[in-house]
Design an enzyme around this catalytic site. Sequence first.
Site, mmCIF file in Angstrom:
data_model
loop_
_atom_site.group_PDB
_atom_site.id
_atom_site.type_symbol
_atom_site.label_atom_id
_atom_site.label_comp_id
_atom_site.label_asym_id
_atom_site.label_seq_id
_atom_site.Cartn_x
_atom_site.Cartn_y
_atom_site.Cartn_z
ATOM 1 N N SER A 192 0.829 -1.202 0.000
ATOM 2 C CA SER A 192 0.000 0.000 0.000
ATOM 3 C C SER A 192 0.870 1.262 0.000
ATOM 4 O O SER A 192 1.645 1.449 -0.923
ATOM 5 C CB SER A 192 -0.953 -0.067 1.193
ATOM 6 N N HIS A 220 -7.560 -5.944 1.093
ATOM 7 C CA HIS A 220 -6.317 -5.164 1.083
ATOM 8 C C HIS A 220 -5.392 -5.630 2.216
ATOM 9 O O HIS A 220 -5.665 -5.371 3.391
ATOM 10 C CB HIS A 220 -6.737 -3.703 1.302
HETATM 11 C C1 GTR Z 1 -5.319 4.240 2.343
HETATM 12 C C2 GTR Z 1 -4.839 5.114 1.237
HETATM 13 C C3 GTR Z 1 -4.133 4.298 0.220
HETATM 14 C C4 GTR Z 1 -3.154 3.317 0.830
HETATM 15 C C5 GTR Z 1 -3.609 2.763 2.162
HETATM 16 C C6 GTR Z 1 -2.544 2.063 3.012
HETATM 17 O O1 GTR Z 1 -6.068 4.881 3.270
HETATM 18 O O2 GTR Z 1 -5.951 5.743 0.695
HETATM 19 O O3 GTR Z 1 -3.495 5.129 -0.712
HETATM 20 O O4 GTR Z 1 -1.911 3.848 0.913
HETATM 21 O O5 GTR Z 1 -4.164 3.709 2.952
HETATM 22 O O6 GTR Z 1 -1.391 2.441 3.061
HETATM 23 O O7 GTR Z 1 -2.920 1.099 3.663
#
Ligand code: GTR
Length: 421
Positions: A260, A402
């Site tokens: 991420s 995610h």
């Molecule tokens: C989210 C963000 C993403 C990603 C994520 C993370 O909130 O919108 O761009 O980076 O965090 O790092 O888990």
Amino acid sequence: MSTDKKQLFFLATVFLLLLQVSSELQAQTGEGWKASKETVERLSKDRSEFNYYEEKVPAYTLPDILTTIDMKKVTTPQAWTKIRRGEILELFRKNVFGRVPETPYQKTFKVVNTDKNAINGAATLKQVDITITAEGKELVIHLTLFTPNNRQKPVPAFLLIDNRGPANTDPTRSVKSEFWPVEEAIARGYGMAAFSNSDVDPDNFDDFKNGIHNLLDKSPRPDDAWGTLAAWAWGASRCLDYMVTDKDIAADKVAVVGHSRGGKTALWAGAEDTRFAMVISNESGCGGAALARRRFGETVSRINTSFPHWFCSNYKKYNNNEDALPVDMHMLLALSAPRALYVDCASEDLWGDPRGSYLALYNAVPVYKLLKINSDIPESMPPLNKQVISGKVAFHIRDGAHNMLLKDWNWFMDFADVVLK
Ligand code: GTR
């Protein structure tokens, strides 16, 4: 056996063989991944101001990766390496991630703890303090490193940019996390290193007063001054500075890995520092592998608003103005060429635009080809949970949410087995 029976047996064998060939073919050409209708609708309901519908992606034209700023076609590896790569790197420094300040600093390494009998004797643990000193101030990056004891030569290693807190990288191994599966990597002959991104720069917006900014930034900060992601990427390079001196590690076989925001950082670390032999971007999404022009899931404007410290100030000019960007993320991916590059996504993580990430990889491949790397991937996405490896590029889309899981790491290691060993 009677002639009739022989014929029957022959026909049955042919039939079974055909069945096998056809199911293998089906697996190879199996339908490419598509977001499930249910996921699209659920996410759209949660965040109705963002687009999750493929049919609503606006028409866009990507900047030509192989045409220079003065409109010359790049047709040779030399022209890429000497001209175009540098141009693209500069465009990303100026418009997206920002530039590392030139303030001089000193750096020392101190191995503060060694355990030759870690993981029941399977590995050696080293904890290394990387101390940066500038302008009378000090910052310490704590690197944790495991290397397998059962090895004939220096090993390839993964360096994780840990954006999820120290519980993921427990040196005592009493807490184990799939986010950094040390035991499994050691068993497969890899070194595992990690540092916490917050050692380099805490992940909050404080107008660049803390972390490494406090040591190296000059005021006033220019519009292309480095943001927090560039600072973390710089931190990954300082860890690599130590790793290349460690005799247990193959200096030319270190992969940088991030999830991420860590994935965006890994891509930028690999772009800025070509000593990384492999770059792994796990679900890096907007500002990482996902094409900005698609405006699918998280957008430039949203990321600059939620995380105003991640990128340089200039990036804000492209809020709701993606088509004006002189780059897109296929160009960021191409900065890894000709080195190994892994992009992966998760099927429920539409916020991170899996298709846009795959398309960025697809559009980066011409640079690999130009550099005589035999990579070739189709424009259509592979099916769920089916890894694609082609030359030095790899991709998968995993089922689920995610995250970075052992399942992802196993695929990373399968790729590393091919390109790093
Ligand atoms: C989210 C963000 C993403 C990603 C994520 C993370 O909130 O919108 O761009 O980076 O965090 O790092 O888990």
